[in-house]
Design a protein around this motif. Structure first.
Motif, PDB file in Angstrom:
ATOM      1  N   UNK A  19       1.234  -1.262   0.440  1.00 29.81           N
ATOM      2  CA  UNK A  19      -0.103  -0.122  -0.272  1.00 29.81           C
ATOM      3  C   UNK A  19       1.190   1.186  -0.182  1.00 29.81           C
ATOM      4  N   UNK A  74       0.746   5.702   1.231  1.00 33.85           N
ATOM      5  CA  UNK A  74      -0.201   6.551   2.074  1.00 33.85           C
ATOM      6  C   UNK A  74       0.553   8.076   1.760  1.00 33.85           C
ATOM      7  N   UNK A  75      -0.837   8.715   1.261  1.00 34.83           N
ATOM      8  CA  UNK A  75      -0.296  10.062   0.414  1.00 34.83           C
ATOM      9  C   UNK A  75      -1.577  10.945   1.130  1.00 34.83           C
ATOM     10  N   UNK A 130     -11.921  14.617  -1.623  1.00 34.50           N
ATOM     11  CA  UNK A 130     -12.506  15.005  -1.904  1.00 34.50           C
ATOM     12  C   UNK A 130     -12.753  16.524  -0.788  1.00 34.50           C
ATOM     13  N   UNK A 189      -4.545  16.275   4.791  1.00 31.77           N
ATOM     14  CA  UNK A 189      -5.667  14.771   4.776  1.00 31.77           C
ATOM     15  C   UNK A 189      -5.184  13.575   3.761  1.00 31.77           C
ATOM     16  N   UNK A 190      -5.302  12.533   4.584  1.00 32.45           N
ATOM     17  CA  UNK A 190      -4.478  11.364   3.725  1.00 32.45           C
ATOM     18  C   UNK A 190      -5.374  10.492   3.665  1.00 32.45           C
ATOM     19  N   UNK A 191      -4.806  10.259   1.962  1.00 30.07           N
ATOM     20  CA  UNK A 191      -5.432   8.712   2.008  1.00 30.07           C
ATOM     21  C   UNK A 191      -4.303   7.924   1.430  1.00 30.07           C
ATOM     22  N   UNK A 192      -5.181   6.041   1.337  1.00 31.22           N
ATOM     23  CA  UNK A 192      -4.256   5.007   1.455  1.00 31.22           C
ATOM     24  C   UNK A 192      -4.625   4.393  -0.458  1.00 31.22           C
ATOM     25  N   UNK A 194      -3.832   0.765  -1.601  1.00 28.36           N
ATOM     26  CA  UNK A 194      -3.672  -0.807  -0.885  1.00 28.36           C
ATOM     27  C   UNK A 194      -4.323  -1.644  -2.201  1.00 28.36           C
ATOM     28  N   UNK A 211       3.152   9.362   3.268  1.00 26.63           N
ATOM     29  CA  UNK A 211       3.576   9.050   4.679  1.00 26.63           C
ATOM     30  C   UNK A 211       3.693   7.724   5.460  1.00 26.63           C
ATOM     31  N   UNK A 212       3.702   7.047   3.880  1.00 21.40           N
ATOM     32  CA  UNK A 212       4.105   5.424   4.425  1.00 21.40           C
ATOM     33  C   UNK A 212       3.463   4.738   3.342  1.00 21.40           C
ATOM     34  N   UNK A 251       4.026   0.484   1.823  1.00 23.09           N
ATOM     35  CA  UNK A 251       5.077  -1.194   1.652  1.00 23.09           C
ATOM     36  C   UNK A 251       4.673  -1.898   0.739  1.00 23.09           C
ATOM     37  N   UNK A 306      -6.550  15.809  12.215  1.00 25.84           N
ATOM     38  CA  UNK A 306      -6.513  14.140  11.155  1.00 25.84           C
ATOM     39  C   UNK A 306      -6.016  12.882  11.751  1.00 25.84           C
ATOM     40  N   UNK A 366      -3.337   1.203   6.234  1.00 25.55           N
ATOM     41  CA  UNK A 366      -3.281   2.307   6.881  1.00 25.55           C
ATOM     42  C   UNK A 366      -4.352   3.699   6.468  1.00 25.55           C
TER      43      UNK A 366
END
Lengths: 145, 149
Positions: free
Chosen positions: A59, A61-62, A95, A101-104, A106, A136-137, A139, B74, B93
């Motif tokens: 995944x 995450x940004x 949105x 704001x973070x989103x992932x 996978x 943000x993280x 793998x 958040x 996450x």
């Protein structure tokens, strides 16, 4: 009677995706965490020397840092195979354009590697105005099956 | 005669997470749902116990809601994969837009893992990455492990 025991060699590589701000979408840096067999990271790509069936999972995450003109930013995540976009793994969309704001995204998929020396990585592509974001993280793992 | 043997025989185990409101980090208790008739896997304590070495396929659905919230605006939660108590992989996450109680998110993850030793144990760990002080692991979250080889 001959009983042929099944045997296999483990071939797997686990990588973290390097964190940090990125001004323009592109190819993330892979940081090798653990590895068994002959899968390696070279020049930013996972190298798969052998032919065969592999499962890829992970995944990414940004988060938004500064926001473009778009009120609904979007990033497409592609698998890069031998330097070219091979498969769209998913889309990370927001949105709102609020910074932070973070989103992932996978993903899990299998590839049949027909040639030796195949290279694999991800690529984030700005499809709708995301000029500044932070990984943000994440793998990126490849395992022979 | 040549007899080719497979170690697989459709071994699998399904588990649910126990619903709980708890501070993180949190290793959920697993409740055995079903296992194939010849499965060697079992739930032992809070973990799935895997007696035999091999290659395993793991699917997870985690549906996480905010119960009471403190910390940042958040909230985020990381899902880590534990093999023999050691974090081997960050599998997903969950990020929330706000601290509104009742907000919930669902993520689905799939991964492989190899064990080379007998009697391994597997579970997840939910870790506070930026200020989720209380979470709610909702009913319906599941954890399924299938032996491939």
């Amino acid at each position: 009677m001959i009983i042929k025991e099944y045997s296999r060699s483990i071939k797997e590589i686990f990588c973290n995706i390097a964190t940090g701000s990125i001004a323009t979408p592109g190819v993330p840096t892979l940081v090798q965490v653990s590895q068994k067999g002959n899968l390696t990271v070279s020049a930013g790509y996972i190298v798969v020397p052998d032919t065969g069936l592999y499962l890829i999972s992970g995944h990414i995450s940004v988060a938004l840092t500064a926001v473009s003109a778009s009120t609904r930013p979007r990033l497409d995540c592609f698998l890069i195979k031998n330097g070219a976009n091979d498969l769209k793994l998913g889309t990370i969309s927001w949105s709102s354009n609020a910074a932070g704001l973070g989103r992932s995204c996978a993903f899990t998929f299998a590839i049949n590697n027909a040639t030796s020396g195949t290279t694999l990585n991800l690529r984030l592509v700005d499809s709708l105005g995301v000029p500044n974001f932070s990984v943000e993280n994440g793998v990126f793992n490849v395992t022979a099956i | 005669m040549i007899l080719l043997t497979s170690e697989s025989n459709l071994e699998y185990i399904n588990c649910s997470f126990s619903a709980n409101v708890t501070p993180v980090p949190y290793i959920p208790a697993l409740i055995l749902g079903t296992a194939s008739p010849n499965s060697s896997m079992a739930v032992s304590g809070t973990n799935v116990l895997i007696p035999n070495p091999g290659l395993y396929y793991c699917q997870t659905m985690a549906h996480i809601g905010l119960a009471t919230v403190g910390g940042v605006a958040l909230p985020e939660l990381e899902i880590l994969f534990l093999l023999n108590g050691i974090q081997t992989n960050k599998i997903n996450r969950i990020a929330f837009n706000s601290t509104t109680v009742g907000l919930n998110k669902r993520v689905i993850s799939t991964q492989l893992f190899n064990t080379t030793v007998s009697n391994s144990n597997v579970n997840l760990n939910f870790v506070n990455s930026t200020g989720v002080t209380n979470i709610n692991v909702l009913l319906g979250a599941y954890f399924r492990i299938t032996k491939l080889k």
